[in-house]
Design a protein around this motif. Sequence first.
Motif, PDB file in Angstrom:
ATOM      1  N   TYR B  88       0.516  -1.158  -0.029  1.00  0.00           N
ATOM      2  CA  TYR B  88      -0.022  -0.146   0.003  1.00  0.00           C
ATOM      3  C   TYR B  88       0.838   1.133   0.024  1.00  0.00           C
ATOM      4  N   LEU B  89       1.957   1.161   0.275  1.00  0.00           N
ATOM      5  CA  LEU B  89       2.926   2.369   0.322  1.00  0.00           C
ATOM      6  C   LEU B  89       2.760   3.231  -0.876  1.00  0.00           C
ATOM      7  N   PRO B  90       3.018   2.588  -2.137  1.00  0.00           N
ATOM      8  CA  PRO B  90       2.824   3.607  -3.287  1.00  0.00           C
ATOM      9  C   PRO B  90       1.546   4.574  -3.088  1.00  0.00           C
ATOM     10  N   ILE B  91       0.503   4.231  -2.593  1.00  0.00           N
ATOM     11  CA  ILE B  91      -0.554   4.959  -2.598  1.00  0.00           C
ATOM     12  C   ILE B  91      -0.544   5.965  -1.526  1.00  0.00           C
ATOM     13  N   ILE B  92       0.362   5.717  -0.610  1.00  0.00           N
ATOM     14  CA  ILE B  92       0.440   6.685   0.706  1.00  0.00           C
ATOM     15  C   ILE B  92       1.497   7.833   0.301  1.00  0.00           C
ATOM     16  N   ILE B  93       2.604   7.250  -0.310  1.00  0.00           N
ATOM     17  CA  ILE B  93       3.938   8.055  -0.360  1.00  0.00           C
ATOM     18  C   ILE B  93       3.300   9.428  -1.331  1.00  0.00           C
ATOM     19  N   PRO B  94       3.716  10.418  -0.953  1.00  0.00           N
ATOM     20  CA  PRO B  94       3.605  11.704  -1.939  1.00  0.00           C
ATOM     21  C   PRO B  94       4.317  11.360  -3.354  1.00  0.00           C
ATOM     22  N   ASP B  95       3.725  11.851  -4.510  1.00  0.00           N
ATOM     23  CA  ASP B  95       4.307  11.883  -5.608  1.00  0.00           C
ATOM     24  C   ASP B  95       5.574  12.251  -6.033  1.00  0.00           C
ATOM     25  N   VAL B  96       5.986  13.322  -5.229  1.00  0.00           N
ATOM     26  CA  VAL B  96       7.391  13.921  -5.470  1.00  0.00           C
ATOM     27  C   VAL B  96       8.260  12.899  -4.624  1.00  0.00           C
ATOM     28  N   THR B  97       7.778  12.353  -3.377  1.00  0.00           N
ATOM     29  CA  THR B  97       8.854  11.219  -3.166  1.00  0.00           C
ATOM     30  C   THR B  97       9.037  10.218  -3.865  1.00  0.00           C
ATOM     31  N   MET B  98       8.075   9.557  -4.284  1.00  0.00           N
ATOM     32  CA  MET B  98       7.958   8.510  -5.260  1.00  0.00           C
ATOM     33  C   MET B  98       9.005   8.855  -6.220  1.00  0.00           C
ATOM     34  N   ALA B  99       8.707   9.904  -6.867  1.00  0.00           N
ATOM     35  CA  ALA B  99       9.631  10.469  -8.226  1.00  0.00           C
ATOM     36  C   ALA B  99      11.146  10.362  -7.751  1.00  0.00           C
ATOM     37  N   VAL B 100      11.462  11.201  -6.801  1.00  0.00           N
ATOM     38  CA  VAL B 100      12.860  11.157  -6.206  1.00  0.00           C
ATOM     39  C   VAL B 100      13.431   9.623  -5.894  1.00  0.00           C
ATOM     40  N   MET B 101      12.599   8.912  -5.336  1.00  0.00           N
ATOM     41  CA  MET B 101      12.765   7.589  -4.963  1.00  0.00           C
ATOM     42  C   MET B 101      13.218   6.668  -6.395  1.00  0.00           C
ATOM     43  N   MET B 102      12.267   6.872  -7.092  1.00  0.00           N
ATOM     44  CA  MET B 102      12.583   6.179  -8.542  1.00  0.00           C
ATOM     45  C   MET B 102      13.737   6.620  -9.313  1.00  0.00           C
ATOM     46  N   LEU B 103      14.055   8.051  -9.443  1.00  0.00           N
ATOM     47  CA  LEU B 103      15.063   8.703 -10.057  1.00  0.00           C
ATOM     48  C   LEU B 103      16.495   8.052  -9.663  1.00  0.00           C
ATOM     49  N   MET B 104      16.468   8.271  -8.157  1.00  0.00           N
ATOM     50  CA  MET B 104      17.807   7.721  -7.390  1.00  0.00           C
ATOM     51  C   MET B 104      17.909   6.300  -7.769  1.00  0.00           C
ATOM     52  N   PHE B 105      16.953   5.489  -7.648  1.00  0.00           N
ATOM     53  CA  PHE B 105      17.109   4.157  -8.057  1.00  0.00           C
ATOM     54  C   PHE B 105      17.730   3.873  -9.420  1.00  0.00           C
ATOM     55  N   PHE B 106      16.918   4.478 -10.468  1.00  0.00           N
ATOM     56  CA  PHE B 106      17.607   4.267 -11.642  1.00  0.00           C
ATOM     57  C   PHE B 106      19.132   4.832 -12.056  1.00  0.00           C
ATOM     58  N   THR B 107      19.265   5.951 -11.229  1.00  0.00           N
ATOM     59  CA  THR B 107      20.785   6.442 -11.645  1.00  0.00           C
ATOM     60  C   THR B 107      21.742   5.527 -10.877  1.00  0.00           C
ATOM     61  N   GLN B 108      21.311   4.878  -9.605  1.00  0.00           N
ATOM     62  CA  GLN B 108      22.078   4.166  -8.969  1.00  0.00           C
ATOM     63  C   GLN B 108      22.277   2.781  -9.651  1.00  0.00           C
ATOM     64  N   ALA B 109      21.150   2.437 -10.060  1.00  0.00           N
ATOM     65  CA  ALA B 109      21.074   1.018 -10.718  1.00  0.00           C
ATOM     66  C   ALA B 109      21.799   1.044 -12.166  1.00  0.00           C
ATOM     67  N   PHE B 110      21.757   2.230 -12.851  1.00  0.00           N
ATOM     68  CA  PHE B 110      22.356   2.255 -14.181  1.00  0.00           C
ATOM     69  C   PHE B 110      23.894   2.358 -14.045  1.00  0.00           C
ATOM     70  N   ASP B 111      24.108   3.232 -12.964  1.00  0.00           N
ATOM     71  CA  ASP B 111      25.723   3.434 -12.614  1.00  0.00           C
ATOM     72  C   ASP B 111      26.208   1.872 -12.369  1.00  0.00           C
ATOM     73  N   LEU B 112      25.651   1.102 -11.510  1.00  0.00           N
ATOM     74  CA  LEU B 112      26.087  -0.036 -11.276  1.00  0.00           C
ATOM     75  C   LEU B 112      26.396  -0.920 -12.324  1.00  0.00           C
ATOM     76  N   LEU B 113      25.167  -1.090 -13.148  1.00  0.00           N
ATOM     77  CA  LEU B 113      25.303  -2.033 -14.303  1.00  0.00           C
ATOM     78  C   LEU B 113      26.312  -1.531 -15.242  1.00  0.00           C
ATOM     79  N   ASN B 114      26.368  -0.040 -15.549  1.00  0.00           N
ATOM     80  CA  ASN B 114      27.485   0.524 -16.370  1.00  0.00           C
ATOM     81  C   ASN B 114      28.955   0.103 -15.829  1.00  0.00           C
ATOM     82  N   LEU B 115      28.875  -0.071 -14.569  1.00  0.00           N
ATOM     83  CA  LEU B 115      30.292  -0.536 -13.912  1.00  0.00           C
ATOM     84  C   LEU B 115      30.701  -2.047 -13.915  1.00  0.00           C
ATOM     85  N   VAL B 116      29.397  -2.794 -13.797  1.00  0.00           N
ATOM     86  CA  VAL B 116      29.711  -4.324 -13.975  1.00  0.00           C
ATOM     87  C   VAL B 116      29.831  -4.826 -15.253  1.00  0.00           C
ATOM     88  N   PHE B 117      28.924  -4.436 -15.932  1.00  0.00           N
ATOM     89  CA  PHE B 117      28.661  -5.086 -17.406  1.00  0.00           C
ATOM     90  C   PHE B 117      28.960  -4.173 -18.411  1.00  0.00           C
TER      91      PHE B 117
END
Lengths: 367, 266
Positions: B88-117
């Motif tokens: 239920y978290l995504p329903i409760i979390i404010p949109d902006v928070t969700m957006a920042v979370m997703m952005l950070m996640f993608f940045t980190q994940a892509f950095d990692l993938l770039n580093l490893v593969f």
Amino acid sequence: MTERSGSPSNSHAAVSLRGISKIFDDVTAVDNVDLDIADGEFFALLGPSGCGKTTTLRMIAGLEIPSAGSLQIFGEEVGPLPPNKRPVNTVFQNYALFPHMSVEDNVAFGLRMRKVDKAETARRVAEAISLVRMGGMEARRPAQLSGGQQQRVALARALVNRPKVLLLDEPLAALDLKLRQEMQFELKQLQREVGITFVFVTHDQEEALALSDRIGVMDGGRLLQVGTPEEMYDAPVDRFVADFIGRSNFLHGTLENSTTVCLSNGDRINVPVVDSDVIAVGDAVQVSLRPERVMVCDPHEVPEGHARLQGRVATVTFLGNSIVYHVQLDWMTVVVETDHRPDLRRRAVDDDVALWWRDDAIAVVRP
Amino acid sequence: MLIFLYAPIILLVVYSFSASRIPGQWGGFTSEWYVKLFEDPRIQRTIGVSIRVALVSTVISTMLGTMSALALERFKFRGKRVFDALLYLPIIIPDVTMAVMMLMFFTQAFDLLNLVFGIGLSKGFATIVVSHIAFNIAYVSVVVRARVAGMDATLEQAASDLYASRWQAFRYVTLPLIAPGVLGGALLAITLSLDDVVVTQFVAGPGSTTLPVYVFSLIRKGVTPTINAVSVIMLVASLILVAGSVGLQRASAARGRQQLRTTGGK
């Protein structure tokens, strides 16, 4: 477990339970049950709610997996098999008809799942629908049927698969009294017609007595006794069984030898031979005395050679075809039911009376 | 009261047909803004992205949301309550928070993938879709769960007693009975996806912008009649979807009532 009537001796009972237990979290729902149900038998599992009868049925159906023990259907171990891999079908308590399908599609469901060819399916579905006298209703939805009709469709839906054993969970509980009596008769007829082993669960002792060839009474997860309806009524071995099937008075005492009980007032009475495997000599026992099997007479008029109890009439209740007396002894109260007939003298409150019975009219039960 | 609610909508619709360049000034009737709108390649592109994002994220989130609804209603498993709360978290979390979370996640994940593969991934269509799925699962799951909870579990047992495998029981009994809930959830998901600005804006990359985000960026340059027209189109699309969803729920509720009536009446 105790069985007055020996279990069927043929090597492949329809259903055979050995040491079956089911434990939910820390509740033991079914406790070490041994049971053989013969081929073609109409068998009732009887008990109050929560006694484990439904869980036992669901284990036979495969809807619950036993925690321990062996469960065989016609000699084949089915303990861990899922329901769709067993040669049994179930009529659920609320019928569980598929609401989005017609009567015909409901009945055909099992055959379609097993990929029986179309012509054969159509033939068997029509046969099953006419067997339960639902012809002309094929296109109806379950919601458009009465309770009794839904019950028939549920029966047809199960029987069309020609199961080796048909399981019925409180099949008549959802119907009103009149319909229930009609369906009792129909069920029995149907069972004779199709010759399939029926195992049904009920909390209604009259239903169990009326329908079944044999009854197993359960309480607290244990199977207390198995026998024909007559055996269960005439010769219960457990107080719970005697109390649950019909009504009874219970006189406390001790078993002195296999045919004598010393009552707690000091009287010694003769009892039908007690199986020492069931109750050991010296054990505390109770004597079950059915209200309608106790005779009332004037004091000192008890026929020679019978046990007697002296008491005083405390209440008289007129029930039309019978009269119920509560007779106060100096150590307990005994309920007596006599016919209401012109040739039987009616007793009044405070009359001194004697009670007696034939030695074979009583049963010794575990307390 | 109603004036506050409906006057802006009426004004929006009326001025989207105004010939005047200045929004809020009536200059005679014209449909030129709508024509312009559909001739504008950027708008065409963003509409395309919006629709594709909505379809892909709806299909996937409906499947996942339905699965989680069934798991929560039908099975007991370790960590069920935690999963339930987290869902239920995504329903409760404010949109902006969700957006920042997703952005950070993608940045980190892509950095990692770039580093490893050594794969150089960048934000774009896929990141928008994943973000939309992330918040839609919760909504779909809530809607479907209500339907599953209202369905008698013994029907599934009856199916399996009648030789249906797990899959067959789901296909022929469970799914047809929860279908109105699943469709309702899907319509909700598609609406939310088409409307989302905040999350999409954070995770969108160059060249893949959805229509609402593009409109939002246009507004910074001032409100133009084109924006009015776009807004009207989005309004109409949303209304159709919502009406569809309400209609479906009405229909299934009516069926339920009818069933109650016929069984109760006999």
